[in-house]
Design an enzyme around this catalytic site. Structure first.
Site, PDB file in Angstrom:
ATOM      1  N   LYS A   1       9.301 -51.227  23.899  1.00  0.00           N
ATOM      2  CA  LYS A   1      10.095 -51.316  22.669  1.00  0.00           C
ATOM      3  C   LYS A   1      11.434 -50.627  22.887  1.00  0.00           C
ATOM      4  CE  LYS A   1       9.730 -46.789  21.421  1.00  0.00           C
ATOM      5  NZ  LYS A   1      10.881 -45.837  21.366  1.00  0.00           N
TER       6      LYS A   1
ATOM      7  N   ASP B   1       3.510 -43.901  17.741  1.00  0.00           N
ATOM      8  CA  ASP B   1       4.079 -45.239  17.915  1.00  0.00           C
ATOM      9  C   ASP B   1       3.014 -46.335  18.030  1.00  0.00           C
ATOM     10  OD1 ASP B   1       6.585 -44.148  17.863  1.00  0.00           O
ATOM     11  OD2 ASP B   1       6.941 -44.296  20.023  1.00  0.00           O
TER      12      ASP B   1
END
Length: 291
Positions: A8, A132
């Site tokens: 990401k 996350d």
């Protein structure tokens, strides 16, 4: 089962405050890209983890192993699993590789072990693994809040192209958080950049004025090479920002042609460089093979 676990980048990252439990509340926009680890799963009697990166542990200190062990305990699973992890996402890079691997493990074992828990339940479990991890169960583009556990999907159909550049070193997330100095003046740009993404109208100027990462002001002083990378990418015409707590910097470009051009120009430097594009977790790019 074979599943890809994407990296990401953070298109936006603001620190809101520090909580009494020591964690930080934040606002962020995360976006998955096509640099991926690959995990292969096969039923076994015990939990076994094998990794292509020999510097990574394969015991309970590894996030993938820890995830499998906690899932097995939570749902009282009698079977084991053999996991082969091929690492492509570097550590200490601000790209979320460990969290993505953990989310891929949750997704795979929910099917292989026939747990069949709903996504909301898996997200709650994922939050116990790492801040996350819940995002990677959704992937694509999402607005993140809380300590990373509140995920709001942003429906964005544009395909974006990025150069990822990482120096030879990593940055410890613990170190980066330790350098935060309050009070901070909230940039309050997250709603604007969210709207730009939802509108699917690409403008470099829109992104150039809106992308933001609070960690830059705390990390650049200690790691000036990261700041240098950002400046070089900007001079090459990219919209550039450090991802997460570093050390990777991304450069957003307009199209594949510009991506190739910037990639070629960066070959003179002794950095790790990847040319990537947007990656949706739940589309045909995810390769699920149930055997």
């Amino acid at each position: 089962m074979i599943i890809k676990a994407p990296a990401k980048i953070n298109l936006y990252l603001e620190i809101i405050n520090k909580r009494e439990d020591g964690y930080h509340n934040l606002e962020s926009i995360m976006h998955t890209v096509s640099l991926c680890d690959t995990l292969e799963f096969e039923l076994s009697d015990n939990i076994e983890l094998f990794c292509s990166d020999k510097d990574l542990p394969t015991d309970k200190t590894n996030l993938v192993y820890k995830t499998a062990a906690k899932l097995k305990e939570k749902y009282n699973i009698k079977k084991g699993i053999k996991i082969n992890l091929t690492k492509n996402i570097p550590m200490g890079a601000g790209l979320g590789g460990g969290s993505s691997d953990a989310a891929a493990t949750i997704t795979a074992l929910n099917k292989i072990w026939k747990i069949n828990a709903p996504k909301e339940e898996l997200e709650q479990f994922a939050a116990t693994i790492g801040a996350d991890v819940p995002f990677f169960l959704t992937g694509g583009t999402a607005k993140i809040s809380g300590i990373g556990n509140i995920v709001e999907k942003i429906h964005c159909t544009n395909k974006y192209f990025f150069i990822l550049v990482k120096p030879s070193f990593g940055v410890s997330t613990v170190y980066a958080y330790s350098k935060i100095k309050f009070p901070l003046t909230n940039q309050r740009k997250i709603n604007k950049i969210t709207q730009v993404l939802k509108n699917n109208a690409f403008s470099k100027e829109d992104f150039r004025n809106l992308v933001f990462n609070r960690f830059e002001e705390f990390v650049f002083d200690e790691y000036q090479e990261i700041s240098t990378i950002k400046n070089i990418l900007q001079n090459l015409g990219c919209v550039s920002l450090m991802s997460g707590s570093g050390a990777t910097v991304f450069g957003l470009v307009a199209n594949q042609e510009e991506l190739n051009s910037v990639f070629d120009k960066l070959q003179q430097y002794n950095w790790n460089i990847w040319a990537v594009s947007s990656f949706e977790v739940y589309n045909n790019s995810v390769h699920l093979e149930v055997q």
